[in-house]
Design a protein around this motif. Structure first.
Motif, PDB file in Angstrom:
ATOM      1  N   SER A 122     -18.368  53.225  29.671  1.00  0.00           N
ATOM      2  CA  SER A 122     -17.036  52.607  29.640  1.00  0.00           C
ATOM      3  C   SER A 122     -16.615  52.034  30.991  1.00  0.00           C
ATOM      4  CB  SER A 122     -16.006  53.606  29.145  1.00  0.00           C
ATOM      5  OG  SER A 122     -16.029  54.759  29.946  1.00  0.00           O
ATOM      6  N   VAL A 186      -1.803  54.405  29.053  1.00  0.00           N
ATOM      7  CA  VAL A 186      -3.248  54.414  28.805  1.00  0.00           C
ATOM      8  C   VAL A 186      -3.675  53.418  27.728  1.00  0.00           C
ATOM      9  CG1 VAL A 186      -3.729  56.729  29.669  1.00  0.00           C
ATOM     10  CG2 VAL A 186      -3.050  56.425  27.269  1.00  0.00           C
ATOM     11  N   ASP A 187      -2.712  52.820  27.018  1.00  0.00           N
ATOM     12  CA  ASP A 187      -3.094  51.727  26.117  1.00  0.00           C
ATOM     13  C   ASP A 187      -2.283  50.474  26.424  1.00  0.00           C
ATOM     14  OD1 ASP A 187      -0.679  52.594  25.176  1.00  0.00           O
ATOM     15  OD2 ASP A 187      -1.245  52.559  23.054  1.00  0.00           O
ATOM     16  N   LEU A 190      -4.512  47.483  26.006  1.00  0.00           N
ATOM     17  CA  LEU A 190      -5.492  47.666  24.929  1.00  0.00           C
ATOM     18  C   LEU A 190      -6.029  46.324  24.429  1.00  0.00           C
ATOM     19  CD1 LEU A 190      -6.794  49.895  23.225  1.00  0.00           C
ATOM     20  CD2 LEU A 190      -4.926  49.654  21.596  1.00  0.00           C
ATOM     21  N   TYR A 191      -7.349  46.212  24.395  1.00  0.00           N
ATOM     22  CA  TYR A 191      -8.093  45.012  23.979  1.00  0.00           C
ATOM     23  C   TYR A 191      -7.940  43.821  24.936  1.00  0.00           C
ATOM     24  CZ  TYR A 191      -7.804  47.343  19.367  1.00  0.00           C
ATOM     25  OH  TYR A 191      -7.843  48.237  18.354  1.00  0.00           O
ATOM     26  N   ILE A 217     -10.337  50.349  32.115  1.00  0.00           N
ATOM     27  CA  ILE A 217     -10.536  50.997  30.810  1.00  0.00           C
ATOM     28  C   ILE A 217      -9.521  52.132  30.608  1.00  0.00           C
ATOM     29  CG2 ILE A 217     -12.338  52.537  31.735  1.00  0.00           C
ATOM     30  CD1 ILE A 217     -12.226  51.269  28.128  1.00  0.00           C
ATOM     31  N   GLU A 218      -9.050  52.721  31.696  1.00  0.00           N
ATOM     32  CA  GLU A 218      -8.067  53.810  31.587  1.00  0.00           C
ATOM     33  C   GLU A 218      -6.697  53.281  31.151  1.00  0.00           C
ATOM     34  OE1 GLU A 218     -10.261  56.186  31.280  1.00  0.00           O
ATOM     35  OE2 GLU A 218     -11.214  55.327  33.024  1.00  0.00           O
ATOM     36  N   LYS A 222     -10.218  45.653  28.400  1.00  0.00           N
ATOM     37  CA  LYS A 222     -11.585  45.253  28.081  1.00  0.00           C
ATOM     38  C   LYS A 222     -12.323  44.886  29.359  1.00  0.00           C
ATOM     39  CE  LYS A 222     -13.866  42.558  24.539  1.00  0.00           C
ATOM     40  NZ  LYS A 222     -13.566  42.333  23.122  1.00  0.00           N
ATOM     41  N   LEU A 275      -3.637  62.928  31.163  1.00  0.00           N
ATOM     42  CA  LEU A 275      -3.880  61.493  30.986  1.00  0.00           C
ATOM     43  C   LEU A 275      -3.723  60.781  32.331  1.00  0.00           C
ATOM     44  CD1 LEU A 275      -1.911  60.609  27.697  1.00  0.00           C
ATOM     45  CD2 LEU A 275      -4.396  60.665  27.954  1.00  0.00           C
ATOM     46  N   GLU A 277      -2.290  58.168  32.905  1.00  0.00           N
ATOM     47  CA  GLU A 277      -0.961  57.533  33.026  1.00  0.00           C
ATOM     48  C   GLU A 277       0.083  58.474  33.632  1.00  0.00           C
ATOM     49  OE1 GLU A 277      -0.054  56.565  28.928  1.00  0.00           O
ATOM     50  OE2 GLU A 277       0.883  58.506  28.574  1.00  0.00           O
ATOM     51  N   ARG A 381     -10.950  60.308  35.017  1.00  0.00           N
ATOM     52  CA  ARG A 381     -10.374  60.842  33.773  1.00  0.00           C
ATOM     53  C   ARG A 381      -9.946  62.287  33.961  1.00  0.00           C
ATOM     54  NH1 ARG A 381     -14.593  57.714  30.186  1.00  0.00           N
ATOM     55  NH2 ARG A 381     -13.355  55.808  30.100  1.00  0.00           N
ATOM     56  N   PHE A 383      -8.765  64.138  31.075  1.00  0.00           N
ATOM     57  CA  PHE A 383      -8.555  64.596  29.699  1.00  0.00           C
ATOM     58  C   PHE A 383      -8.762  66.106  29.602  1.00  0.00           C
ATOM     59  CE2 PHE A 383     -10.533  60.253  28.434  1.00  0.00           C
ATOM     60  CZ  PHE A 383      -9.326  59.606  28.659  1.00  0.00           C
TER      61      PHE A 383
ATOM     62  N   ASP B  15      -8.922  61.437  22.917  1.00  0.00           N
ATOM     63  CA  ASP B  15      -9.990  60.819  23.705  1.00  0.00           C
ATOM     64  C   ASP B  15     -11.365  61.276  23.229  1.00  0.00           C
ATOM     65  OD1 ASP B  15     -10.895  63.202  25.490  1.00  0.00           O
ATOM     66  OD2 ASP B  15      -8.706  63.241  25.554  1.00  0.00           O
ATOM     67  N   ASN B  60      -4.195  54.638  19.984  1.00  0.00           N
ATOM     68  CA  ASN B  60      -5.252  54.682  21.002  1.00  0.00           C
ATOM     69  C   ASN B  60      -6.312  55.740  20.694  1.00  0.00           C
ATOM     70  OD1 ASN B  60      -6.273  53.590  23.407  1.00  0.00           O
ATOM     71  ND2 ASN B  60      -5.263  55.110  24.691  1.00  0.00           N
ATOM     72  N   GLY B  64     -11.311  56.396  26.214  1.00  0.00           N
ATOM     73  CA  GLY B  64     -12.222  57.035  27.155  1.00  0.00           C
ATOM     74  C   GLY B  64     -13.604  56.456  27.082  1.00  0.00           C
ATOM     75  N   SER B  66     -17.659  55.456  26.309  1.00  0.00           N
ATOM     76  CA  SER B  66     -18.288  54.554  25.339  1.00  0.00           C
ATOM     77  C   SER B  66     -19.235  55.305  24.415  1.00  0.00           C
ATOM     78  CB  SER B  66     -19.086  53.484  26.087  1.00  0.00           C
ATOM     79  OG  SER B  66     -20.207  54.087  26.711  1.00  0.00           O
ATOM     80  N   ARG B  89     -10.622  50.277  22.325  1.00  0.00           N
ATOM     81  CA  ARG B  89     -11.498  49.165  21.949  1.00  0.00           C
ATOM     82  C   ARG B  89     -12.979  49.498  21.802  1.00  0.00           C
ATOM     83  NH1 ARG B  89     -14.268  47.548  26.269  1.00  0.00           N
ATOM     84  NH2 ARG B  89     -15.420  46.262  24.795  1.00  0.00           N
ATOM     85  N   ILE B  90     -13.515  50.366  22.668  1.00  0.00           N
ATOM     86  CA  ILE B  90     -14.961  50.646  22.545  1.00  0.00           C
ATOM     87  C   ILE B  90     -15.216  51.472  21.283  1.00  0.00           C
ATOM     88  CG2 ILE B  90     -17.053  51.471  23.666  1.00  0.00           C
ATOM     89  CD1 ILE B  90     -15.695  51.183  26.357  1.00  0.00           C
TER      90      ILE B  90
END
Lengths: 419, 164
Positions: A122, A186-187, A190-191, A217-218, A222, A275, A277, A381, A383, B15, B60, B64, B66, B89-90
């Motif tokens: 990622s 975190v989104d 997005l895309y 990516i976080e 894209k 997260l 964020e 990350r 998480f 995630d 979402n 995280g 891929s 997205r991934i």
């Protein structure tokens, strides 16, 4: 057009595409590691194709669970190694040639401005810092690229983030990107492509730029693209073994949004669990006692990061009861750190210096957290369970805050420790 | 094709480390991975999930890493499809590449409770909560991605059509 649109257009037969369209693109570089390559190789072998479309564009780096942490990981590495040897792969990095992939590829000149890069990892978005369109994909996408030399891309819209003003003391690219993710979530992208620009970005080193693009990516992005400039060229020129193209966004490029941040408002940041964020200024971190500090990774394991950390730790000791792990991201970074005396500074301070590996960042090996432990890391990350037991906690920051906190044992602003 | 099963409800930003923790990534064997699916979000999930069940999650989903081990683990656990308000997205592209059906509907996610029986018509994108009788429409899937699902994933797609 934006940089992203220009790179996609240069790599596709489809003309006049719009955001949301799905296009086929030719891939300049396709990357995988010891976790993601095995699935890609399995799929490739299942397809029964004798050879790769462009073996010289495929890069495998054994960096995640290496040096192999157990028998299963050793078998995964061997599976990739055997394939690489069988196919005579030029860009296969193993053993003492391997480093954390997203630090290694730019250093080796394997990714260049204007490239279209996909990686089964990622954080492939790191190469956006070189002015490339680089995005993370899965192993199946990689297998398809190995077979056909192509990938499918849903054309993304671009969000532009402009950083103005001057950086405050001890603030680096990592702090800017944590701040950005803290603002948009975190989104938040997005895309989308995140185009990172502005006078403050122009003044950043390549290392700081790569820390920023790395974490696109976080925010769900894209790609995280920074236009190539003189700083980029100075970095790329001595390394490039093939031609490259520098793209810049047009004056009338269409952006989904443009957001401006004044760096004067940005303190060194810490992202709280669980997260990225959850970023806040280090001054508002409160009293957080930590058990482990990790300085390294594809986000902050470059020589500039180690210099920052060593500058703070010089002549000081790691707090009693705290483990401080320092992992230079590549063999070249390690050697340079030895030459500059940085490794001596870390060892004298009581830190542990390890080989280049992604290990601790994803709770793989070398620095797993026990039940309830807290780590402060320059990784990307935080998480639940990211670095070990599901009840452990990860806080994210840049190398300056990490080094200062390693000395005091609690999350600490750099200026409180640095002379 | 129709999917039908009990809903397992999760929150926002689930995630890939929660879907399949990295400590299990020294293998890509689906039979091993399924025993740890969603473990760090709900330790009881691998023991209670039944064939056909549906994961229902907030925004979402799959953010995280891929790692395809995430959709592999979900598929191997018997889950028939995932409904979320949005997907990272991934994870989104991996699901289509590998043939794991996924559907986006924030409305459905808000209305469906854990334990409800859910039915999804893959062709029309109609999601029915059979427990409450309510019905929702998933966001349409682009034609190319419908092709991927119909062909059985990206590699089958290439095999059939000779290119991507």
């Amino acid at each position: 057009m934006t940089i992203a649109e220009k790179i996609l257009a240069a790599h596709s037969q489809t003309k006049g595409f719009q955001s949301g369209d799905i296009i086929k693109v030719d891939v300049d570089v396709a990357l995988a590691n010891d976790i993601t390559a095995p699935i890609a190789i399995q799929e490739f072998r299942k397809a029964g194709v004798p050879s790769m479309a462009h073996a010289d564009r495929v890069v495998f780096v054994l960096d995640h669970f290496t040096p192999a942490k157990d028998i299963a990981s050793a078998n995964q590495c061997k599976y990739v190694r055997d394939f690489a040897l069988e196919h005579g792969m030029e860009h296969f990095f193993d053993g003492g040639e391997a480093g954390v992939e997203h630090a290694l590829l730019p250093e080796k000149g394997l990714v260049l401005p204007g490239d279209l890069v996909i990686g089964a990892d990622s954080h492939t978005c790191t190469y956006g810092a070189l002015g490339a369109f680089a995005t993370g994909v899965g192993s199946t996408d990689l297998a398809a690229a190995m077979m056909t030399g192509q990938a499918w891309i849903k054309v993304p819209a671009t969000m532009r983030f402009v950083f103005t003003g001057t950086l405050r003391p001890w603030v680096g690219g990592k702090d800017l990107v944590l701040y950005l993710i803290g603002r948009i979530g975190v989104d938040g992208a997005l895309y989308k492509v995140m185009e990172i620009a502005g006078p403050a970005i122009s003044a950043l080193s390549m290392a700081d730029r790569m820390s920023m693009s790395n974490m696109a990516i976080e925010a769900g992005g894209k790609a995280g693209i920074i236009a190539a400039d003189d700083t980029t060229e100075a970095y790329v020129k001595p390394r490039a073994a093939r031609p490259y193209t520098i793209y810049t966004s047009d004056q009338d490029a269409v952006y989904e949004s443009v957001t401006t941040f004044d760096c004067g408002d940005i303190e060194p940041q810490v992202a709280f669990p669980h997260l990225p964020e959850n970023a806040r200024p280090v001054g508002e971190a409160g009293d957080v006692k930590i058990d482990q500090v990790v300085i390294g990774s594809c986000t902050n394991g470059r020589i500039e990061d180690l210099r920052t950390a060593a500058g703070i730790m010089k002549g000081k000791r790691v707090a009693r009861g705290l483990r401080c792990l320092i992992l230079p991201a590549t063999p070249a970074v390690f050697r340079q750190a030895v030459k500059e005396g940085l490794i001596d500074i870390f060892l004298e301070a009581g830190a542990i210096v390890g080989p280049p590996t992604c290990g601790p960042c994803l709770g793989g090996h070398m620095g797993i957290l026990a039940r309830g432990e807290k780590a402060l890391a320059t990784t990307n990350r935080n998480f639940v369970g990211r670095m070990g037991d599901p009840s452990s906690e990860v806080y994210l920051c840049g190398p300056a805050v990490a080094a200062a906190s390693a000395v005091t044992g609690v999350i600490t602003a750099p200026q409180e420790v640095a002379r | 094709m129709t999917f039908r099963g009990r809903a397992h409800k999760f929150g926002n930003d689930v995630d890939t480390d929660a879907i399949i923790p990295a400590r299990y990534l020294s293998t890509s064997d689906p039979e091993v991975l399924k025993n740890h699916c969603m473990e760090d979000a709900d330790p009881e999930f691998p023991g209670k999930v039944q064939p056909g069940d549906v994961i229902v999650a907030g925004k979402n989903f799959g953010c995280g890493s891929s790692r395809e081990h995430a959709p592999i683990a979900i598929k191997a656990s018997g889950v028939s499809c995932v409904i979320a308000s949005s997907f990272a997205r991934i994870f989104f592209r991996n699901s289509f590449n590998m043939g794991l059906p996924i559907f986006e509907s924030d409305e459905a996610v808000r209305a469906i409770d854990g334990g409800d029986t859910v039915e999804v018509d893959a062709d029309s994108g109609v999601i029915r909560d059979l427990t409450t009788g309510r019905q929702f429409q998933a966001r349409p899937i682009p034609a190319f991605m419908q092709e991927l699902i119909a062909d059985g994933g990206l590699m089958e797609h290439i095999r059939k059509r000779g290119s991507i």
